[in-house]
Design a protein around this motif. Structure first.
Motif, PDB file in Angstrom:
ATOM      1  N   SER A 344       0.835  -1.201   0.000  1.00  0.00           N
ATOM      2  CA  SER A 344       0.000   0.000   0.000  1.00  0.00           C
ATOM      3  C   SER A 344       0.869   1.250   0.000  1.00  0.00           C
ATOM      4  CB  SER A 344      -0.914   0.004   1.221  1.00  0.00           C
ATOM      5  OG  SER A 344      -1.790  -1.102   1.191  1.00  0.00           O
ATOM      6  N   ASN A 350      -3.807  12.533   1.602  1.00  0.00           N
ATOM      7  CA  ASN A 350      -4.858  12.046   0.702  1.00  0.00           C
ATOM      8  C   ASN A 350      -5.118  10.552   0.802  1.00  0.00           C
ATOM      9  OD1 ASN A 350      -6.833  12.836  -1.192  1.00  0.00           O
ATOM     10  ND2 ASN A 350      -5.628  12.012  -2.884  1.00  0.00           N
ATOM     11  N   LEU A 353      -3.497   4.168  -1.117  1.00  0.00           N
ATOM     12  CA  LEU A 353      -3.746   3.444  -2.366  1.00  0.00           C
ATOM     13  C   LEU A 353      -3.271   2.001  -2.234  1.00  0.00           C
ATOM     14  CD1 LEU A 353      -2.715   5.708  -5.387  1.00  0.00           C
ATOM     15  CD2 LEU A 353      -4.997   4.872  -4.826  1.00  0.00           C
ATOM     16  N   ILE A 366       1.961   8.568  -9.100  1.00  0.00           N
ATOM     17  CA  ILE A 366       0.617   9.060  -8.785  1.00  0.00           C
ATOM     18  C   ILE A 366       0.577  10.568  -9.059  1.00  0.00           C
ATOM     19  CG2 ILE A 366      -1.202   9.225  -7.050  1.00  0.00           C
ATOM     20  CD1 ILE A 366      -0.310   6.371  -7.844  1.00  0.00           C
ATOM     21  N   PRO A 403      -6.788   9.862  -7.157  1.00  0.00           N
ATOM     22  CA  PRO A 403      -5.443   9.460  -7.584  1.00  0.00           C
ATOM     23  C   PRO A 403      -5.465   8.875  -8.999  1.00  0.00           C
ATOM     24  CG  PRO A 403      -5.928   8.659  -5.371  1.00  0.00           C
ATOM     25  CD  PRO A 403      -7.222   9.133  -5.943  1.00  0.00           C
ATOM     26  N   ALA A 415      -8.501   5.772  -9.622  1.00  0.00           N
ATOM     27  CA  ALA A 415      -8.890   4.983  -8.455  1.00  0.00           C
ATOM     28  C   ALA A 415     -10.404   4.953  -8.258  1.00  0.00           C
ATOM     29  CB  ALA A 415      -8.225   5.555  -7.197  1.00  0.00           C
ATOM     30  N   ASN A 416     -10.924   3.749  -7.942  1.00  0.00           N
ATOM     31  CA  ASN A 416     -12.288   3.523  -7.435  1.00  0.00           C
ATOM     32  C   ASN A 416     -13.397   3.649  -8.467  1.00  0.00           C
ATOM     33  OD1 ASN A 416     -10.768   3.553  -5.070  1.00  0.00           O
ATOM     34  ND2 ASN A 416     -12.398   4.446  -3.846  1.00  0.00           N
ATOM     35  N   ASN A 421     -10.719   1.892 -13.174  1.00  0.00           N
ATOM     36  CA  ASN A 421      -9.839   1.651 -12.022  1.00  0.00           C
ATOM     37  C   ASN A 421      -8.936   0.443 -12.178  1.00  0.00           C
ATOM     38  OD1 ASN A 421     -11.977  -0.152 -11.865  1.00  0.00           O
ATOM     39  ND2 ASN A 421     -11.926  -0.252  -9.625  1.00  0.00           N
ATOM     40  N   HIS A 431      -7.493   0.581  -5.700  1.00  0.00           N
ATOM     41  CA  HIS A 431      -8.426   0.967  -4.639  1.00  0.00           C
ATOM     42  C   HIS A 431      -7.834   2.134  -3.849  1.00  0.00           C
ATOM     43  CE1 HIS A 431     -11.003  -2.566  -5.193  1.00  0.00           C
ATOM     44  NE2 HIS A 431      -9.865  -3.232  -5.410  1.00  0.00           N
ATOM     45  N   TRP A 432      -8.700   3.095  -3.574  1.00  0.00           N
ATOM     46  CA  TRP A 432      -8.286   4.285  -2.803  1.00  0.00           C
ATOM     47  C   TRP A 432      -9.148   4.408  -1.557  1.00  0.00           C
ATOM     48  CZ3 TRP A 432     -10.651   9.646  -3.795  1.00  0.00           C
ATOM     49  CH2 TRP A 432     -10.049  10.615  -2.986  1.00  0.00           C
ATOM     50  N   PRO A 434      -9.922   7.129   0.904  1.00  0.00           N
ATOM     51  CA  PRO A 434      -9.679   8.567   1.072  1.00  0.00           C
ATOM     52  C   PRO A 434      -9.324   8.933   2.503  1.00  0.00           C
ATOM     53  CG  PRO A 434     -11.711   8.160  -0.165  1.00  0.00           C
ATOM     54  CD  PRO A 434     -11.276   6.859   0.405  1.00  0.00           C
TER      55      PRO A 434
END
Length: 442
Positions: A344, A350, A353, A366, A403, A415-416, A421, A431-432, A434
């Protein structure tokens, strides 16, 4: 023992009955009359009653020379009663209102000291309640403000209790005289440049000379207004229940409401519902600043209106209201290198990820949207990112924080967002999580 004293002990114990399962009763001990009587009453009740552990806390503001001797006085009183004392020294921030700044510093110390399962007991009494009502009336307060000081409310991870609100200052003085208690007389309490002191020394003697029951009747009015506020809170909960709906973007982790159910309400009910919703998030706006809500509500559909409040901002996007605070109000730094996509990545300001599946070959970077980005999609070719975000309905305030994963100059994933994604052929997805704001500590 005289009857008035028996009544005072009995009333105090009755008021505290719902809280006898707390782990600790911590007394806010200034050393003044009110807290001295409260501490003495509780210490003596503890000899015959099964009570939670008693401790005391003294907050030293350091605002006047005389105050330097007060911790020692408080320590001697607590030692005599067998109650542990914690002395906390605070820094009072300079500002327009010294009273307010001192109160903020004091309650900051109380919040830090009050743990889960504990209660903080303060010594405010009926006369204080009447002063609060009149003081707030002079400031144009509404029903919530004019309901006075609540007998209990959340504080930190525990609760704050005011068990003497039905007791007069005269009763406290009579108790202190009977038990020959000594207490601190704060010299600043005589300074009539402070609004509360002016009310106490200049206004209330005139009122009570004409209306001897003024303090009692004003405290009763505060109780009526507190009941009225309770009804308004119930109405707010009913109205908010219709607006608290599921959103496709709940994963942002932000408080939000659906706008349409609120728009059906009268202006007064809108303000009531929003006040209830905003109360744990920010200082509520005064009457003059509610025009910001009307501007937000009535803006055209393609607008991106913002209502700026003390601790954050209310945004309108996708037919919803969104509360942003803390890190959400700042632009996250970029670009950020992702050296090892198998673990990760914590993004500065922020969130985090993560890849699922076998991540794409690197090196990866990123970035955040600046405009003009293009993404190559299977079976669709090159597509403008702005149009793709519009198709996904991403709220405007979130677009600059989504991101974007790049390999060189190629935009690989957003992301997401389903379809954007990851690489279905490669079996990986981005996957993010937040940034999580502790909304309740504003």
């Amino acid at each position: 023992m005289s009857q008035p004293t028996i009544d005072l002990s009995t009333r105090l114990l009755r008021n505290l009955t719902p809280w006898r399962t707390a782990t600790t009763w911590r007394i806010a001990f200034s050393g003044g009359l009110d807290s001295t009587v409260l501490l003495h009453l509780l210490a003596h009740l503890a000899k015959t009653q099964s009570l939670p552990m008693l401790t005391a806390i003294h907050v030293h503001h350091g605002l006047q020379f005389a105050a330097d001797a007060w911790p020692e006085h408080c320590q001697s009183v607590c030692d005599a009663l067998g109650v542990p004392l914690e002395v906390v020294r605070v820094q009072v921030e300079p500002g327009a209102s010294l009273e307010r700044a001192a109160r903020d510093a004091r309650y900051g110390a109380f919040i830090a000291a009050t743990h889960a399962g504990e209660v903080l007991l303060t010594g405010q009494h009926r006369d204080d309640q009447a002063e609060t009502l009149l003081f707030r009336l002079m400031r144009g307060a509404g029903v919530r403000g004019l309901s006075g000081m609540p007998s209990e409310r959340p504080l930190g991870r525990g609760h704050l209790l005011r068990p003497l609100l039905d007791v007069t200052r005269a009763e406290l003085e009579a108790y202190a005289t009977e038990y020959q208690l000594s207490w601190i007389e704060d010299p600043s309490n005589q300074d009539r440049q402070f609004s509360r002191n002016y009310l106490r020394h200049q206004v209330f003697p005139v009122l009570t000379a004409r209306w001897p029951q003024a303090v009692a009747t004003m405290a009763r009015s505060a109780a009526h207004l507190s009941e009225a506020q309770g009804l308004l809170d119930e109405l707010a909960q009913i109205d908010l229940a219709h607006a608290t709906t599921v959103s496709d973007f709940d994963w942002l982790g932000l408080p939000s409401l659906e706008l349409a159910p609120l728009e059906k309400l009268s202006d007064a009910r809108q303000r009531n519902a929003l006040s209830h919703w905003l109360k744990p998030l920010t200082t509520l706006p005064d009457s003059d600043h509610w025009s910001g809500w009307e501007n937000l509500r009535d803006a055209t559909g393609d607008a991106r209106p913002v209502w700026r409040l003390a601790a954050g901002e209310l945004h309108r996007a996708g037919g919803r209201l969104w509360w942003l605070s803390g890190g959400w109000l700042h632009t996250p730094p970029s670009p950020v290198s992702w050296a090892d996509p198998s673990v990760s990545l914590a993004l500065p300001d922020n969130g985090v990820l993560t890849f699922t599946g076998q991540p794409p070959d690197g090196p990866l970077q990123i970035r955040y949207r600046e405009g003009g980005e293009v993404m190559n999609l299977p079976d669709r070719g090159h597509r403008d990112l702005k149009r793709l975000l519009n198709e996904s309905g991403v709220p405007g305030f979130a677009r600059g924080r989504l991101p974007l994963v790049y390999r060189g100059q190629q935009l690989l994933a957003v992301a997401n967002l389903q379809g954007l994604n990851g690489g279905e052929q490669g079996g990986w997805y981005l996957h993010w999580q937040p940034l999580i704001e502790d909304q309740g500590l504003s």
